[in-house]
Design an enzyme around this catalytic site. Structure first.
Site, PDB file in Angstrom:
ATOM      1  CG  HIS A  59      -0.203   0.487   2.463  1.00  0.00           C
ATOM      2  ND1 HIS A  59       0.741  -0.280   3.067  1.00  0.00           N
ATOM      3  CD2 HIS A  59      -0.265   1.642   3.165  1.00  0.00           C
ATOM      4  CE1 HIS A  59       1.218   0.360   4.106  1.00  0.00           C
ATOM      5  NE2 HIS A  59       0.638   1.536   4.199  1.00  0.00           N
TER       6      HIS A  59
HETATM    7  N1  UDP Z   1      -3.654  -4.534   8.828  1.00  0.00           N
HETATM    8  C1  UDP Z   1      -4.978  -4.907   9.037  1.00  0.00           C
HETATM    9  N2  UDP Z   1      -5.697  -5.383   7.975  1.00  0.00           N
HETATM   10  C2  UDP Z   1      -5.153  -5.530   6.726  1.00  0.00           C
HETATM   11  C3  UDP Z   1      -3.808  -5.148   6.525  1.00  0.00           C
HETATM   12  C4  UDP Z   1      -3.082  -4.636   7.591  1.00  0.00           C
HETATM   13  O1  UDP Z   1      -5.476  -4.830  10.172  1.00  0.00           O
HETATM   14  O2  UDP Z   1      -5.863  -5.971   5.810  1.00  0.00           O
HETATM   15  C5  UDP Z   1      -2.900  -4.004   9.983  1.00  0.00           C
HETATM   16  C6  UDP Z   1      -1.524  -4.608  10.162  1.00  0.00           C
HETATM   17  O3  UDP Z   1      -1.577  -5.848  10.818  1.00  0.00           O
HETATM   18  C7  UDP Z   1      -0.841  -3.523  10.979  1.00  0.00           C
HETATM   19  C8  UDP Z   1      -1.437  -2.246  10.426  1.00  0.00           C
HETATM   20  O4  UDP Z   1      -2.651  -2.632   9.758  1.00  0.00           O
HETATM   21  O5  UDP Z   1      -1.167  -3.651  12.348  1.00  0.00           O
HETATM   22  C9  UDP Z   1      -0.502  -1.603   9.472  1.00  0.00           C
HETATM   23  O6  UDP Z   1      -1.130  -0.567   8.821  1.00  0.00           O
HETATM   24  P1  UDP Z   1      -0.705  -0.110   7.350  1.00  0.00           P
HETATM   25  O7  UDP Z   1      -0.101  -1.247   6.637  1.00  0.00           O
HETATM   26  O8  UDP Z   1      -1.920   0.534   6.762  1.00  0.00           O
HETATM   27  O9  UDP Z   1       0.321   1.083   7.586  1.00  0.00           O
HETATM   28  P2  UDP Z   1       1.885   1.162   7.948  1.00  0.00           P
HETATM   29  O10 UDP Z   1       2.144   0.270   9.114  1.00  0.00           O
HETATM   30  O11 UDP Z   1       2.667   0.799   6.730  1.00  0.00           O
HETATM   31  O12 UDP Z   1       2.073   2.598   8.299  1.00  0.00           O
END
Ligand code: UDP
Length: 360
Positions: free
Chosen positions: A206
């Site tokens: 993403h």
């Molecule tokens: N996550 C979730 N559902 C999904 C994909 C990811 O709950 O379908 C959770 C994941 O386990 C983690 C968080 O979302 O706890 C991460 O968020 P994201 O990937 O949007 O952002 P980043 O961490 O890259 O800032």
């Protein structure tokens, strides 16, 4: 005695998750006001998390979801400033590295309100990454720095930031520990996709650098299409839009690909915990697969979670199909995983430190 007031700013999925862990500790010492900027506003990325993780309903919603980039930061700042002037908080808490984080930091500083940055000090050393400038702005303006890793402390120190820097561990680990029983007991999600423990790959993609770059996105989808066991790929709305816009839908035809909507927290943790391998560019998932001792192949160009790579649990393949597939076949897991991300007490430590700083 009148309780001091903390204003917590959230806007995106990982911030709801971090807020779920921190809010209940903060409320032991302070009156907390939650502001939802509306950066993520749909049911699957926002509302479901408030329900599932029992996060107190936001006191304000800024609905700042019509713009992106600098316009979104400006939109959040203008709306947030009105609330800050009205609520007069003693401290503002921001998480991580989103537009909501940077906007919150600027509004706090301009109103001379103490700013606490959770997950401070992370760096990717590339200002073309939107999250990198958000982190830099926030760390320059913060008063209190809560760091997840020792590396973050070093990076802050390299910028000359040494005062009020605290190593608390990672707040996302707290949430895994508090939901561990449900995560381990959850068989329904494996049944839903008809997959077996350790016989599938869990994948997410993403980040702007991948989802908004046709060649990078193509490489990642190409890699997923070449995996010979089931691949559960939770499709983020940004990535879904990009696949349509770049006309890359044909790369989703592999019979092993199980495409699904963004999932809830417990389902996601269960899928990560039981996967053979994780393929991701998500910062949160990078840490979670490490913590669950599942090999992770990282598809962004660099990670700030360097400890997880140095220990051998994660491999930095970047957006390169050949490297991703090669890593999938040849990954050797180390026997050992340290507690470098903490032990599930980061929220407690953070709230206790803020209590000392603001109430004593
Ligand atoms: N996550 C979730 N559902 C999904 C994909 C990811 O709950 O379908 C959770 C994941 O386990 C983690 C968080 O979302 O706890 C991460 O968020 P994201 O990937 O949007 O952002 P980043 O961490 O890259 O800032």
């Amino acid at each position: 005695m009148l309780q001091k007031k903390i204003l917590t700013i959230v806007g995106a999925r990982p911030q709801f998750i971090k807020c779920a862990a921190l809010s209940k500790e903060i409320r032991k010492h302070f009156k907390e006001i939650i502001v939802h900027t509306g950066q993520h506003y749909d049911t699957e990325l926002s509302d479901n998390f408030f329900k599932e993780l029992n996060i107190p309903s936001p006191d304000y919603n800024l609905n700042a979801n019509l713009s992106i980039g600098i316009n979104q930061i400006a939109d959040i700042m203008l709306k947030l400033n009105i609330i800050v002037l009205h609520e007069k908080p003693d401290c503002i808490i921001v998480f991580g590295d989103t537009n909501s984080t940077a906007a919150g930091a600027i509004v706090a500083a301009k109103n001379n309100i103490k700013l606490a940055h959770i997950e401070a000090g992370m760096r990717e050393f590339d200002k073309s990454i939107p999250e990198e400038t958000n982190k830099l702005i926030t760390d320059v303006l913060a008063d209190y720095y809560f760091c997840a890793t020792p590396t973050a402390i070093t990076w802050l120190s390299d910028m000359g930031i040494k005062a009020h820097v605290y190593h608390t561990g990672d707040i996302m680990i707290d949430l895994i520990e508090s939901f561990r029983n449900q995560i381990e007991a959850n068989k329904a999600i494996l049944n839903r996709f008809q997959i077996e423990k350790k016989q599938y790959v869990f994948a997410t993609c993403h980040r702007a650098a991948n989802a908004e770059n046709k060649e990078n996105l193509k490489q990642i989808l190409l890699a997923l299409s070449q995996i010979t066991i089931p691949v559960v790929f939770t499709l983020h709305p940004r990535t879904k839009k990009a696949i349509e816009a770049f006309e890359l839908g044909h790369l989703l035809q592999s019979k092993n690909l199980i495409i699904c909507e963004p999932l809830g927290y417990i389902d996601t943790q269960s899928l990560i915990m039981n996967a053979k391998v994780v393929i991701t560019d998500s910062g949160g998932v990078t840490k979670e697969c490490y913590y669950h001792k599942v090999p992770g192949i990282l598809t962004d160009k660099q990670t700030e979670w360097v400890e997880t790579v140095n220990e051998g649990w994660n491999f930095q393949a970047g957006p390169n199909a050949e490297k991703i597939v090669d890593a999938y076949h040849n990954f050797k897991t180390p026997g050992f995983r340290s507690n470098v991300l903490g032990d599930g007490s980061a929220a407690h430590k953070t709230a206790s430190i803020l209590n000392q700083l603001l109430n004593h």
